[in-house]
Design a protein around this motif. Sequence first.
Motif, mmCIF file in Angstrom:
data_model
loop_
_atom_site.group_PDB
_atom_site.id
_atom_site.type_symbol
_atom_site.label_atom_id
_atom_site.label_comp_id
_atom_site.label_asym_id
_atom_site.label_seq_id
_atom_site.Cartn_x
_atom_site.Cartn_y
_atom_site.Cartn_z
ATOM 1 N N VAL B 203 0.847 -1.198 0.000
ATOM 2 C CA VAL B 203 0.000 0.000 0.000
ATOM 3 C C VAL B 203 0.883 1.250 0.000
ATOM 4 N N LEU B 204 1.902 1.201 0.869
ATOM 5 C CA LEU B 204 2.826 2.327 0.949
ATOM 6 C C LEU B 204 3.481 2.579 -0.418
ATOM 7 N N GLY B 205 3.854 1.485 -1.021
ATOM 8 C CA GLY B 205 4.511 1.580 -2.334
ATOM 9 C C GLY B 205 3.611 2.242 -3.364
ATOM 10 N N VAL B 206 2.365 1.825 -3.423
ATOM 11 C CA VAL B 206 1.433 2.391 -4.402
ATOM 12 C C VAL B 206 1.224 3.871 -4.132
ATOM 13 N N VAL B 207 1.023 4.180 -2.833
ATOM 14 C CA VAL B 207 0.785 5.578 -2.467
ATOM 15 C C VAL B 207 1.994 6.436 -2.850
ATOM 16 N N SER B 208 3.183 5.918 -2.549
ATOM 17 C CA SER B 208 4.359 6.742 -2.833
ATOM 18 C C SER B 208 4.597 6.856 -4.338
ATOM 19 N N THR B 209 4.246 5.821 -5.094
ATOM 20 C CA THR B 209 4.371 5.900 -6.551
ATOM 21 C C THR B 209 3.502 7.030 -7.095
ATOM 22 N N ASN B 214 3.202 12.648 -9.045
ATOM 23 C CA ASN B 214 2.638 13.992 -8.959
ATOM 24 C C ASN B 214 3.626 15.018 -8.428
ATOM 25 N N SER B 215 4.824 14.534 -8.078
ATOM 26 C CA SER B 215 5.804 15.485 -7.559
ATOM 27 C C SER B 215 6.743 15.916 -8.691
ATOM 28 N N GLU B 219 11.552 13.593 -14.139
ATOM 29 C CA GLU B 219 11.609 14.456 -15.313
ATOM 30 C C GLU B 219 10.304 14.284 -16.086
ATOM 31 N N GLN B 220 9.948 15.308 -16.851
ATOM 32 C CA GLN B 220 8.686 15.265 -17.584
ATOM 33 C C GLN B 220 8.618 14.058 -18.514
ATOM 34 N N TYR B 221 9.765 13.751 -19.167
ATOM 35 C CA TYR B 221 9.714 12.659 -20.146
ATOM 36 C C TYR B 221 9.422 11.335 -19.479
ATOM 37 N N GLN B 222 9.915 11.201 -18.245
ATOM 38 C CA GLN B 222 9.670 9.935 -17.546
ATOM 39 C C GLN B 222 8.196 9.816 -17.192
ATOM 40 N N ARG B 223 7.647 10.907 -16.733
ATOM 41 C CA ARG B 223 6.231 10.906 -16.399
ATOM 42 C C ARG B 223 5.413 10.569 -17.655
ATOM 43 N N ASP B 224 5.798 11.233 -18.763
ATOM 44 C CA ASP B 224 5.069 10.997 -20.014
ATOM 45 C C ASP B 224 5.142 9.537 -20.420
ATOM 46 N N ARG B 225 6.329 8.975 -20.299
ATOM 47 C CA ARG B 225 6.476 7.595 -20.739
ATOM 48 C C ARG B 225 5.594 6.671 -19.918
ATOM 49 N N LEU B 226 5.525 6.951 -18.617
ATOM 50 C CA LEU B 226 4.679 6.116 -17.764
ATOM 51 C C LEU B 226 3.222 6.315 -18.125
#
Lengths: 701, 383
Positions: B203-209, B214-215, B219-226
């Motif tokens: 649960v902790l893992g999911v929440v922190s992911t 959202n933090s 980098e933007q590209y990493q967020r985009d890729r996900l």
Amino acid sequence: MTAEQPALRVALVGIVVVSMFSALFARLYYLQVLRNTTLEQVFGGPRFREVSYEGIRGRILDRNGQVLVDNRESIVVTIDRGQFDALVDPNGLQLRLARALNGAGYPIKVSDIAARIEDPRYDPLKPVPIAEGVSIELETYLLERLYELPSVDVIREQIRTYPHGTLAAHVIGYTGAINSEELQARKEDPKEYQPGDDIGKAGVERIFEGELRATPGRRTIEVDATEREIGTRSDSAATAGSDLQLTIDIDLQRYVETKLREALIAARQQAKRRPTDPELRAPAGALVVLDATNAEVLAMASYPTYEPSEFIGGISAYRFNEMNDPGAFFPFHNRAIQSLYSPGSTFKPFTAVAALEREVIDPAEVFTDRGSYELKDCTDTCVFQNAGGTSYGKIDLRQAMTVSSDVYFYRLGEQMWVNQGAIGQSAIQDTARVFGLGTATGVQLPGEAAGLISDPEFKRARHEDNPTAFPFGEWFTGDNVNLAIGQGDVGVTPLQLANAYAALANGGTLYAPSVAKALLDHSTGTIRLSYAARQIGTVNLPAAIRGPVIDGLSGVVNDKDGTAYGAFQGFPLDRFEVAGKTGTAEVPPKADTALFAAFGPVPEARYVVVAVIEEAGFSAETAAPLVRQVFEWLVGIRPVPPAPVAAPAAATPTITTAAPARAASPLLLLPVTVMVGVAARRRLRRRDHLVLTAGRPRCPF
Amino acid sequence: MSLLTKLSPSVESLRRDPGAPYRHFDWSLLALSLMLSSIGLAAIFSATKGSGPDPHTGIVARQMLAVILGLGLMAGFAFVDYRKLRELAVVFYPVALLLLAAVLVVGQNVKGAQAWFGFGPFQLQPSEPAKLALIIEVSSYLSNRRADLTPKRVAMALVIAGMPMGLIMLQPDLGTVLVFVVVTLTLLAVAGTKARYLVALLVLGVVSTIGVLNSDLLEQYQRDRLLVFIERSSDRDSGLAESYNVDQSETAISLGGLTGRGWGKGPQTQEGRVPEQQTDFIFTVVGEELGFIGGSAVLALFLVLSVRVLRVAQLAREDFGTLLCCGVLAMIMFQVFENVGMSMRITPVTGIPLPFLSYGGSSMLTTCAGIGIVLSVHMHRFR
């Protein structure tokens, strides 16, 4: 951690691993077996590509079958774009290739190579030409090193060659790489054009493009998804274009070009009659020889001229601009069909025909020429003088032409304007137009000028169009008087004038002048199509009209009083009677234009010769002797035939180099000529490349 | 027999010792490693040879060198008793942390991640050996006492694992962090952490992911890729530039069909349409050119490898060995799952190499060393 637990937990890890792999297997099976994508879905389109190959362009021959334009093999260094794009180090390749070319004396910049590869005008499936016309030594050098020059190749292709150099350049024209506009215009052409193909840009190369061009060969190749060739499906060979046989006699052409140049040089040597006269610069001229019986152009010279071979592989923008420079008197300009000249006194026969036709005068009536003529009902300029103020005394029409009395024709001009109620306002103009003056002749050459014969209607319209530049809209008597002697708003091309004289000489049949005789099969030489004479009009010339006019023109050459009598001294007029008319047209502030129009033999004329020399002064001293020399050639009085033309490779055997060959042994001179020619080409190419670095890789024209 | 014993005691002792490590070398693990590495070399060659008449061999030659060095490393780890690693962990772990810290200062930045040391023509990615250092350290810690895993000890293990993860996050290299997370959770689970703690951790893992996403840590590209992965599932025409890699990769695999386009003849591969093909998307070469048969063969080899490693884990003489094997297994198999999965659009795109196949020396050496440790556990199970 108990003893049982690890096994259980390890087994749990195993279950997780197996389930992950199940997911991967399932997805792999779905993607590859259930949802298998075909190549067509990804890359689209058929798997075949068509590649076309240019065939051999038809040659251009003279009327006797001498080859004027031929094809020869040129060695071209190319880069295959597909392979080039896949290179790990394309810059290194460009650098090495540029080094090799520069080292062999073909200067090129790395950026030039890059620009050519980028140039979208080259077919993506064909190698891009980087350097053309390179030496066999360089070819060998590069072929031995292709392993260190991936994507580079050396091929041989056909290019134009001009065994006679600049001869008849204006008639032949030149070819060049097709530009995007021309490509667009020929989208539907059955002989499909590809970017980079050669196309006729000027002269008959342009007009007979459709006949000269080969039908391209087509190879349908199978390509894989990466556009790499993997096989050939069909192959259709290219068919050569037709050979074009011109009406030009290249020996005559060489002769008249030489004589025209010599006449220009001679005209520049004349002393001015008065210090205030304009300079006799004689910068340019034109000469036309027509067959009077069918208007075939036997020779057509325009000076200054240019070298068609400069266009092989693309002329530089710098050279092209130089050719169009007014300071160099427009070498591209074919003065025989593109320049308009005041005909001056050469117009008088047409005034005479107009007057005789309408019975304004009696040819036998004697009129006293007092050197000047005063208009009767006049307000402004009322007195018109003979050239030089000479008075010719009692003269009839025949003599008026022979001595070129302006006064006689002033009177005709006035009479015809005064009689406008009976004969109309544009009697002279109408007759001139029936002879084809003031209209394009329809010769098969591009860019022909129409010419101009002004009349009251034209003058009024022009005034209404632009009252500032043309303050008078009214046709004055003086206008008609000027027109009668071929001055004023009259502009004709030398070819038009020659053609009008041909109609006069042959009894009244007007043909469209022709430069093309036949189309021949390239390999067998059999005639595919003969171009017949194209009659475009008839002039009504009964003996009562034609007789006195021809007599007058004959007198110009044959009578002691004739203006060209001196020029034809020593010419065998007894066996070949020439008739002609001098013309010295005023074009202030420049020196007069000298014209001479002649035909012979009288009465059954076979040839018409017209010469025009700009800023040359009196016709009798410049143009008339030139025409006499041409007639000498036509009657068979010829200089020793020039040495055989040097090897085609030289491409620059000009008349000047050929002339001394008569004295020296041809065998001895041949290599010298070749060497001079090659050296000249080298220099030229070197400069081209340097210029190209600043501009486009190929001339866009 | 007794005569022989007297004459050559050493030979006799060897013969009589059925527990000698060399007698228990697991040839299947070596064979599997060699087969997978060979397929990798073939795939790398196909992806990098270019289309010219002379194929480029530079990259494949470098990988070959890595394979040879890897085999040496594998042998080294295999013949050293894995129990010595307990003491060596004291060195490995701090050195790994030090390298991870150093790379943030003096490392090379490649495509947005400060993850490489450059030594002339060679690069080292310290986060790769750090995986092994983490496995050894955490396994050592968790197997130290046979007492129950108290929350305090679990927390301590998390701190041990968290430090290198934090440093890698700073590079940032999300994929490698994910590997660390999975390895740590696996070790905790195998070590006997109570189920409710594990659930809490998940649960902790999911929440922190979600928190990380959202933090500004990514980098933007990493967020985009996900997000591409998530969004493309519902909207196939989102048209994001980031989806290009996956589009090309999926197309390549799909083009392979049952039998593949043939080695060196894959249109996507030969035209270089798949980015990062010799590294992260190496599986697309196998998929396109060798088809379902080749692709599933590679997966099957990994599956057999898993079974063998799990078998060693069960045979291990003590918990430390079991944990080491499970850690190595988790490391390799999660990478396989994530890497192959992203090529086929079932997992998000992260820069994780495919063990044994992807071009890259650090990864090859780490994977070989991991297998070496497993071999050592197997070989030393009687002594």
